[in-house]
Design a protein around this motif. Structure first.
Motif, PDB file in Angstrom:
ATOM      1  N   PRO A 102       0.849  -1.198   0.000  1.00 31.66           N
ATOM      2  CA  PRO A 102       0.000   0.000   0.000  1.00 31.66           C
ATOM      3  C   PRO A 102       0.886   1.250   0.000  1.00 31.66           C
ATOM      4  CG  PRO A 102      -0.759  -1.579   1.635  1.00 31.66           C
ATOM      5  CD  PRO A 102       0.563  -2.081   1.152  1.00 31.66           C
ATOM      6  N   GLU A 103       0.422   2.283  -0.625  1.00 41.04           N
ATOM      7  CA  GLU A 103       1.234   3.491  -0.775  1.00 41.04           C
ATOM      8  C   GLU A 103       1.688   4.062   0.569  1.00 41.04           C
ATOM      9  OE1 GLU A 103       0.901   7.963  -2.814  1.00 41.04           O
ATOM     10  OE2 GLU A 103      -0.659   6.457  -3.134  1.00 41.04           O
ATOM     11  N   ASP A 114      12.176 -12.871  13.840  1.00 41.09           N
ATOM     12  CA  ASP A 114      13.145 -13.063  12.752  1.00 41.09           C
ATOM     13  C   ASP A 114      12.443 -13.280  11.413  1.00 41.09           C
ATOM     14  OD1 ASP A 114      15.442 -12.602  14.137  1.00 41.09           O
ATOM     15  OD2 ASP A 114      16.054 -14.701  14.310  1.00 41.09           O
ATOM     16  N   LEU A 115      11.342 -14.021  11.415  1.00 40.04           N
ATOM     17  CA  LEU A 115      10.591 -14.187  10.170  1.00 40.04           C
ATOM     18  C   LEU A 115      10.005 -12.840   9.734  1.00 40.04           C
ATOM     19  CD1 LEU A 115       9.655 -16.232   8.050  1.00 40.04           C
ATOM     20  CD2 LEU A 115       7.601 -16.621   9.445  1.00 40.04           C
ATOM     21  N   ALA A 116       9.595 -12.027  10.705  1.00 37.30           N
ATOM     22  CA  ALA A 116       9.089 -10.689  10.387  1.00 37.30           C
ATOM     23  C   ALA A 116      10.198  -9.818   9.797  1.00 37.30           C
ATOM     24  CB  ALA A 116       8.524 -10.039  11.646  1.00 37.30           C
ATOM     25  N   ARG A 117      11.393  -9.873  10.382  1.00 43.88           N
ATOM     26  CA  ARG A 117      12.524  -9.095   9.863  1.00 43.88           C
ATOM     27  C   ARG A 117      12.842  -9.497   8.425  1.00 43.88           C
ATOM     28  NH1 ARG A 117      14.459 -10.438  15.399  1.00 43.88           N
ATOM     29  NH2 ARG A 117      14.342  -8.508  16.617  1.00 43.88           N
ATOM     30  N   ALA A 118      12.809 -10.799   8.178  1.00 46.87           N
ATOM     31  CA  ALA A 118      13.109 -11.291   6.827  1.00 46.87           C
ATOM     32  C   ALA A 118      12.042 -10.842   5.842  1.00 46.87           C
ATOM     33  CB  ALA A 118      13.235 -12.808   6.841  1.00 46.87           C
ATOM     34  N   THR A 119      10.780 -10.917   6.258  1.00 45.72           N
ATOM     35  CA  THR A 119       9.687 -10.488   5.388  1.00 45.72           C
ATOM     36  C   THR A 119       9.784  -8.996   5.095  1.00 45.72           C
ATOM     37  OG1 THR A 119       8.258 -12.236   6.247  1.00 45.72           O
ATOM     38  CG2 THR A 119       7.179 -10.383   5.159  1.00 45.72           C
ATOM     39  N   ALA A 120      10.078  -8.213   6.126  1.00 44.76           N
ATOM     40  CA  ALA A 120      10.257  -6.774   5.931  1.00 44.76           C
ATOM     41  C   ALA A 120      11.392  -6.506   4.944  1.00 44.76           C
ATOM     42  CB  ALA A 120      10.531  -6.096   7.264  1.00 44.76           C
ATOM     43  N   ALA A 121      12.487  -7.264   5.076  1.00 46.26           N
ATOM     44  CA  ALA A 121      13.627  -7.072   4.178  1.00 46.26           C
ATOM     45  C   ALA A 121      13.260  -7.389   2.737  1.00 46.26           C
ATOM     46  CB  ALA A 121      14.800  -7.930   4.635  1.00 46.26           C
ATOM     47  N   VAL A 122      12.476  -8.445   2.517  1.00 44.74           N
ATOM     48  CA  VAL A 122      12.016  -8.782   1.169  1.00 44.74           C
ATOM     49  C   VAL A 122      11.235  -7.620   0.566  1.00 44.74           C
ATOM     50  CG1 VAL A 122      10.404 -10.237  -0.128  1.00 44.74           C
ATOM     51  CG2 VAL A 122      11.989 -11.283   1.490  1.00 44.74           C
ATOM     52  N   LEU A 123      10.491  -6.916   1.419  1.00 46.69           N
ATOM     53  CA  LEU A 123       9.647  -5.815   0.956  1.00 46.69           C
ATOM     54  C   LEU A 123      10.352  -4.458   1.008  1.00 46.69           C
ATOM     55  CD1 LEU A 123       6.343  -6.946   2.712  1.00 46.69           C
ATOM     56  CD2 LEU A 123       7.006  -7.268   0.315  1.00 46.69           C
ATOM     57  N   GLY A 124      11.627  -4.453   1.384  1.00 45.52           N
ATOM     58  CA  GLY A 124      12.379  -3.208   1.452  1.00 45.52           C
ATOM     59  C   GLY A 124      11.960  -2.305   2.590  1.00 45.52           C
ATOM     60  N   LEU A 125      11.469  -2.908   3.686  1.00 48.78           N
ATOM     61  CA  LEU A 125      10.976  -2.144   4.826  1.00 48.78           C
ATOM     62  C   LEU A 125      11.844  -2.369   6.062  1.00 48.78           C
ATOM     63  CD1 LEU A 125       7.161  -2.999   4.546  1.00 48.78           C
ATOM     64  CD2 LEU A 125       8.308  -0.930   3.709  1.00 48.78           C
ATOM     65  N   VAL A 171      -2.194 -14.914   8.409  1.00 51.51           N
ATOM     66  CA  VAL A 171      -1.408 -15.661   7.433  1.00 51.51           C
ATOM     67  C   VAL A 171      -0.736 -16.804   8.176  1.00 51.51           C
ATOM     68  CG1 VAL A 171       0.442 -15.570   5.729  1.00 51.51           C
ATOM     69  CG2 VAL A 171      -1.007 -13.553   6.101  1.00 51.51           C
ATOM     70  N   ALA A 172      -1.189 -18.040   7.928  1.00 55.44           N
ATOM     71  CA  ALA A 172      -0.678 -19.204   8.653  1.00 55.44           C
ATOM     72  C   ALA A 172       0.725 -19.561   8.157  1.00 55.44           C
ATOM     73  CB  ALA A 172      -1.612 -20.388   8.475  1.00 55.44           C
ATOM     74  N   VAL A 173       1.683 -19.638   9.089  1.00 50.79           N
ATOM     75  CA  VAL A 173       3.075 -19.928   8.717  1.00 50.79           C
ATOM     76  C   VAL A 173       3.668 -21.093   9.507  1.00 50.79           C
ATOM     77  CG1 VAL A 173       3.486 -17.526   8.050  1.00 50.79           C
ATOM     78  CG2 VAL A 173       4.059 -18.269  10.381  1.00 50.79           C
ATOM     79  N   HIS A 174       2.889 -21.698  10.418  1.00 55.20           N
ATOM     80  CA  HIS A 174       3.432 -22.775  11.249  1.00 55.20           C
ATOM     81  C   HIS A 174       2.265 -23.544  11.858  1.00 55.20           C
ATOM     82  CE1 HIS A 174       5.480 -24.423  14.976  1.00 55.20           C
ATOM     83  NE2 HIS A 174       6.315 -24.782  14.028  1.00 55.20           N
ATOM     84  N   GLU A 175       2.500 -24.815  12.165  1.00 56.87           N
ATOM     85  CA  GLU A 175       1.496 -25.621  12.862  1.00 56.87           C
ATOM     86  C   GLU A 175       2.018 -25.979  14.246  1.00 56.87           C
ATOM     87  OE1 GLU A 175      -1.444 -28.862  11.305  1.00 56.87           O
ATOM     88  OE2 GLU A 175       0.397 -29.885  11.897  1.00 56.87           O
ATOM     89  N   SER A 176       1.197 -25.743  15.236  1.00 57.24           N
ATOM     90  CA  SER A 176       1.582 -25.989  16.624  1.00 57.24           C
ATOM     91  C   SER A 176       0.571 -26.924  17.273  1.00 57.24           C
ATOM     92  CB  SER A 176       1.625 -24.667  17.398  1.00 57.24           C
ATOM     93  OG  SER A 176       1.884 -24.878  18.772  1.00 57.24           O
ATOM     94  N   THR A 177       0.965 -27.534  18.381  1.00 52.37           N
ATOM     95  CA  THR A 177       0.023 -28.274  19.212  1.00 52.37           C
ATOM     96  C   THR A 177       0.029 -27.656  20.607  1.00 52.37           C
ATOM     97  OG1 THR A 177       1.682 -29.893  19.917  1.00 52.37           O
ATOM     98  CG2 THR A 177       0.372 -30.430  17.969  1.00 52.37           C
ATOM     99  N   GLY A 222      -4.528  -3.613   3.710  1.00 54.06           N
ATOM    100  CA  GLY A 222      -4.016  -3.856   2.372  1.00 54.06           C
ATOM    101  C   GLY A 222      -2.715  -4.631   2.360  1.00 54.06           C
ATOM    102  N   MET A 223      -2.382  -5.267   3.510  1.00 57.00           N
ATOM    103  CA  MET A 223      -1.083  -5.921   3.659  1.00 57.00           C
ATOM    104  C   MET A 223      -1.145  -7.440   3.577  1.00 57.00           C
ATOM    105  SD  MET A 223       1.372  -3.689   4.142  1.00 57.00           S
ATOM    106  CE  MET A 223       2.626  -4.463   5.163  1.00 57.00           C
ATOM    107  N   THR A 224      -2.331  -8.017   3.640  1.00 56.08           N
ATOM    108  CA  THR A 224      -2.429  -9.472   3.732  1.00 56.08           C
ATOM    109  C   THR A 224      -1.822 -10.174   2.523  1.00 56.08           C
ATOM    110  OG1 THR A 224      -4.453  -9.249   5.045  1.00 56.08           O
ATOM    111  CG2 THR A 224      -4.009 -11.396   4.044  1.00 56.08           C
ATOM    112  N   GLU A 225      -2.172  -9.741   1.332  1.00 57.17           N
ATOM    113  CA  GLU A 225      -1.691 -10.406   0.121  1.00 57.17           C
ATOM    114  C   GLU A 225      -0.175 -10.294  -0.023  1.00 57.17           C
ATOM    115  OE1 GLU A 225      -2.308 -10.278  -4.770  1.00 57.17           O
ATOM    116  OE2 GLU A 225      -3.453  -8.926  -3.473  1.00 57.17           O
ATOM    117  N   VAL A 226       0.370  -9.117   0.238  1.00 59.91           N
ATOM    118  CA  VAL A 226       1.807  -8.924   0.037  1.00 59.91           C
ATOM    119  C   VAL A 226       2.617  -9.671   1.092  1.00 59.91           C
ATOM    120  CG1 VAL A 226       1.909  -6.737   1.321  1.00 59.91           C
ATOM    121  CG2 VAL A 226       3.611  -7.222  -0.441  1.00 59.91           C
ATOM    122  N   ILE A 227       2.134  -9.722   2.329  1.00 59.79           N
ATOM    123  CA  ILE A 227       2.843 -10.479   3.362  1.00 59.79           C
ATOM    124  C   ILE A 227       2.814 -11.964   3.040  1.00 59.79           C
ATOM    125  CG2 ILE A 227       2.697 -11.252   5.770  1.00 59.79           C
ATOM    126  CD1 ILE A 227       2.032  -8.362   6.509  1.00 59.79           C
TER     127      ILE A 227
END
Length: 313
Positions: free
Chosen positions: A63-64, A98-109, A151-157, A272-277
């Motif tokens: 999103p802009e 760490d997964l958030a940091r990596a995702t932010a880096a992919v998006l240049g954030l 956004v599901a990224v892991h399965e836990s019990t 507006g972030m769900t699809e891009v994340i």
């Protein structure tokens, strides 16, 4: 996805363990603490030993307003290792950040996280737009999907921890009947306990009593002081407490594995972030970075082949 074998890496003192034995942990937490990571250099950003570079096509999906801010904002829990917690230097750590940091880096954030112990404020904070996201330990439930995207990224019990020597043997849900059980305020584990209460009542057994706690450390202290019989939370977090044979002396994990469930990233429905994340995390899955980042934290279970937004339950 092929699972990793546990790897030896830097050992961070488990904050939750000391919290279980001292009330002072609450004073160490702060709603105003924040963690802001530098954005991408021209060479990329290193996260958990993995070099992450910006993907211009994915960044163009932002999103802009977010692109102009240059930040991915988040609210993170302070005491749920190895998912998300403050380490001995009061720095935000865990596979979720760490997964958030990596995702932010992919998006240049830049990844800009506020750290809090008040988990029950997280979903409202994302719903009202104060934060873009929250990473790790956000279990997918119908109630949450009604107000935020996940956004599901892991399965836990779900697991149960008790005081060592309690004499309890909990391998099935009905063996929680009549016990005093604690869970984190605002967590999906309280919903699961409602289901267990119904199971006990249907069988004519005494329902468990339930106490909610603002922080994991407070719940563990209640277990150690016999105010409750057990604490119920993600089994991976409980395993972290007992790793290396003594970071949480005086506790034992029960055999119960209750309701495997998907967990991941809570995202504002109107952000507006769900699809891009989702797309950015899938890029990390496809190039192997996701597996390496979780492996850095000894998470070799519950890995997913694809991140999915709002999965069907």
């Amino acid at each position: 996805m092929k699972k990793l074998t546990p790897q030896t890496h830097r050992r961070i003192v488990a904050v939750a363990a000391s919290a279980a034995l001292a009330v002072s942990l609450v004073a160490c937490s702060s709603d105003s603490d924040s963690d802001t990571d530098a954005g991408n250099s021209s060479e990329g950003t290193e996260v958990a030993g993995v070099m992450i570079t910006k993907d211009a096509d994915l960044a163009a999906m932002l999103p802009e307003a977010v692109a102009e801010s240059g930040k991915l904002t988040a609210i993170q829990y302070d005491n749920a290792p190895a998912d998300t917690f403050l380490d001995e230097n009061d720095e935000l750590a865990g596979w979720g950040p760490d997964l958030a940091r990596a995702t932010a880096a992919v998006l240049g954030l830049e990844y800009d996280a506020e750290v809090s112990g008040a988990f029950d404020t997280f979903i409202p904070g994302i719903e009202n737009g104060r934060y873009d996201t929250s990473w790790a330990s956000i279990i997918v439930t119908e109630e949450r999907l009604a107000v935020v995207d996940i956004v599901a990224v892991h399965e836990s019990t779900t697991g149960v921890i008790t005081k060592e020597g309690s004499g309890l043997s909990i391998g099935a849900p009905d063996e929680l009947c009549g016990l005093r059980i604690g869970a984190l305020a605002g967590s999906a584990f309280l919903i699961q306990l409602d289901e267990i209460i119904a199971t006990c009542e249907s069988a004519g057994a005494e329902a468990p009593s339930v106490d909610s706690f603002p922080q994991q450390g407070a719940a563990l202290l209640a277990v150690s002081s016999d105010r409750i019989d057990a604490f119920m939370t993600a089994k991976g977090q409980l395993s972290w407490l007992l790793r290396d044979g003594g970071s949480a002396d005086g506790f034992e994990i029960q055999a119960l594995d209750y309701q495997p469930n998907l967990e991941g990233v809570a995202v504002g429905k109107d952000s507006g972030m769900t699809e891009v994340i989702t797309a950015a995390v899938n890029k990390l899955i496809e190039d192997g970075s996701y597996e390496k980042i979780l492996g850095f934290w000894d998470i070799d279970f519950g890995l997913v082949d694809e991140a999915v937004a709002n999965p069907a339950l």
